[in-house]
Design a protein around this motif. Sequence first.
Motif, PDB file in Angstrom:
ATOM      1  N   THR A 181      -4.768   2.727   7.058  1.00 61.04           N
ATOM      2  CA  THR A 181      -5.751   3.512   6.311  1.00 61.04           C
ATOM      3  C   THR A 181      -5.573   3.294   4.812  1.00 61.04           C
ATOM      4  OG1 THR A 181      -5.666   5.149   8.072  1.00 61.04           O
ATOM      5  CG2 THR A 181      -6.653   5.851   5.996  1.00 61.04           C
ATOM      6  N   LEU A 182      -4.318   3.141   4.382  1.00 58.77           N
ATOM      7  CA  LEU A 182      -4.049   2.880   2.967  1.00 58.77           C
ATOM      8  C   LEU A 182      -4.672   1.561   2.522  1.00 58.77           C
ATOM      9  CD1 LEU A 182      -0.278   3.880   2.883  1.00 58.77           C
ATOM     10  CD2 LEU A 182      -2.173   5.139   1.867  1.00 58.77           C
ATOM     11  N   SER A 183      -4.472   0.519   3.311  1.00 59.58           N
ATOM     12  CA  SER A 183      -5.030  -0.783   2.929  1.00 59.58           C
ATOM     13  C   SER A 183      -6.553  -0.772   3.005  1.00 59.58           C
ATOM     14  CB  SER A 183      -4.449  -1.901   3.794  1.00 59.58           C
ATOM     15  OG  SER A 183      -4.738  -1.693   5.147  1.00 59.58           O
ATOM     16  N   ALA A 184      -7.117  -0.048   3.974  1.00 60.58           N
ATOM     17  CA  ALA A 184      -8.575   0.047   4.068  1.00 60.58           C
ATOM     18  C   ALA A 184      -9.151   0.764   2.843  1.00 60.58           C
ATOM     19  CB  ALA A 184      -8.971   0.784   5.344  1.00 60.58           C
ATOM     20  N   ALA A 185      -8.503   1.837   2.409  1.00 62.29           N
ATOM     21  CA  ALA A 185      -8.972   2.568   1.227  1.00 62.29           C
ATOM     22  C   ALA A 185      -8.858   1.695  -0.020  1.00 62.29           C
ATOM     23  CB  ALA A 185      -8.163   3.856   1.045  1.00 62.29           C
ATOM     24  N   LEU A 186      -7.761   0.958  -0.138  1.00 64.65           N
ATOM     25  CA  LEU A 186      -7.587   0.072  -1.279  1.00 64.65           C
ATOM     26  C   LEU A 186      -8.636  -1.036  -1.281  1.00 64.65           C
ATOM     27  CD1 LEU A 186      -5.921  -0.707  -3.760  1.00 64.65           C
ATOM     28  CD2 LEU A 186      -4.462  -2.070  -2.253  1.00 64.65           C
ATOM     29  N   CYS A 187      -8.897  -1.618  -0.114  1.00 58.81           N
ATOM     30  CA  CYS A 187      -9.922  -2.673  -0.022  1.00 58.81           C
ATOM     31  C   CYS A 187     -11.306  -2.120  -0.338  1.00 58.81           C
ATOM     32  CB  CYS A 187      -9.905  -3.316   1.360  1.00 58.81           C
ATOM     33  SG  CYS A 187      -8.504  -4.405   1.613  1.00 58.81           S
ATOM     34  N   CYS A 188     -11.602  -0.911   0.132  1.00 60.25           N
ATOM     35  CA  CYS A 188     -12.896  -0.292  -0.196  1.00 60.25           C
ATOM     36  C   CYS A 188     -13.050  -0.128  -1.704  1.00 60.25           C
ATOM     37  CB  CYS A 188     -13.035   1.066   0.485  1.00 60.25           C
ATOM     38  SG  CYS A 188     -13.471   0.960   2.213  1.00 60.25           S
ATOM     39  N   TYR A 189     -11.974   0.221  -2.356  1.00 58.45           N
ATOM     40  CA  TYR A 189     -12.030   0.402  -3.801  1.00 58.45           C
ATOM     41  C   TYR A 189     -12.148  -0.945  -4.515  1.00 58.45           C
ATOM     42  CZ  TYR A 189     -10.735   1.489  -8.577  1.00 58.45           C
ATOM     43  OH  TYR A 189     -10.734   1.594  -9.932  1.00 58.45           O
ATOM     44  N   LEU A 190     -11.312  -1.913  -4.132  1.00 60.60           N
ATOM     45  CA  LEU A 190     -11.298  -3.200  -4.821  1.00 60.60           C
ATOM     46  C   LEU A 190     -12.532  -4.053  -4.534  1.00 60.60           C
ATOM     47  CD1 LEU A 190      -7.544  -4.192  -4.384  1.00 60.60           C
ATOM     48  CD2 LEU A 190      -8.656  -3.268  -6.428  1.00 60.60           C
ATOM     49  N   LEU A 191     -12.982  -4.067  -3.290  1.00 56.59           N
ATOM     50  CA  LEU A 191     -14.084  -4.944  -2.909  1.00 56.59           C
ATOM     51  C   LEU A 191     -15.460  -4.302  -3.079  1.00 56.59           C
ATOM     52  CD1 LEU A 191     -12.542  -6.494   0.333  1.00 56.59           C
ATOM     53  CD2 LEU A 191     -12.631  -7.504  -1.954  1.00 56.59           C
ATOM     54  N   ILE A 192     -15.551  -3.009  -2.803  1.00 58.93           N
ATOM     55  CA  ILE A 192     -16.848  -2.341  -2.819  1.00 58.93           C
ATOM     56  C   ILE A 192     -16.994  -1.427  -4.033  1.00 58.93           C
ATOM     57  CG2 ILE A 192     -18.415  -0.869  -1.473  1.00 58.93           C
ATOM     58  CD1 ILE A 192     -16.899  -1.725   1.017  1.00 58.93           C
ATOM     59  N   GLY A 193     -15.873  -1.038  -4.602  1.00 61.92           N
ATOM     60  CA  GLY A 193     -15.915  -0.128  -5.741  1.00 61.92           C
ATOM     61  C   GLY A 193     -16.036   1.329  -5.348  1.00 61.92           C
TER      62      GLY A 193
END
Length: 171
Positions: A113-125
């Motif tokens: 869940t941590l990596s998914a949240a980070l990817c959502c922030y980095l890739l999608i903003g």
Amino acid sequence: MKQNKLGGKAILYMILLTIQFGLQPMLTNKFTPKTVCKSSVILVQETTKFLIAMTMLATGGSFSDALKGWSISSWLRVAVLPAGLYTIQNAAALTAYQNLDGVTFNVLNQTKTLSAALCCYLLIGRKQSKVQILSLFILFISALIIEGLIPLVYFTGRDIGDKRELKQASE
């Protein structure tokens, strides 16, 4: 202030999910020995998921809508990378099920869940709310405690033993 109340159906599903969450590592560990062919297990898993999804689409009446604009080239372009990543994740999860106790597996598995949240922030903003950030922080700290990287004494003020003693006490 508006309060959201959960209905009986939602509570039932949460109870069933809790039971599944607790039993799955133990059952997988018991019924998939280390000698099992992992690719066969993963193939059966993915085929079952596919059949369930197709059944839900067909019975829900949205099967034809889901296939609009579908082609093999669009499928290859959109689905191959996620499918490959899920296959790798399933192989890693199966190996973890076979080598970790249930509590450790469940806590570490939730760190995705941590990596998914980070990817959502980095890739999608997409930013997380304050409550979500607090929840992610608690998840991160719990994973560090489970792995023994942060002693529990920092939070409790008393030493309750090391990880091996805790594991033996829970078995």
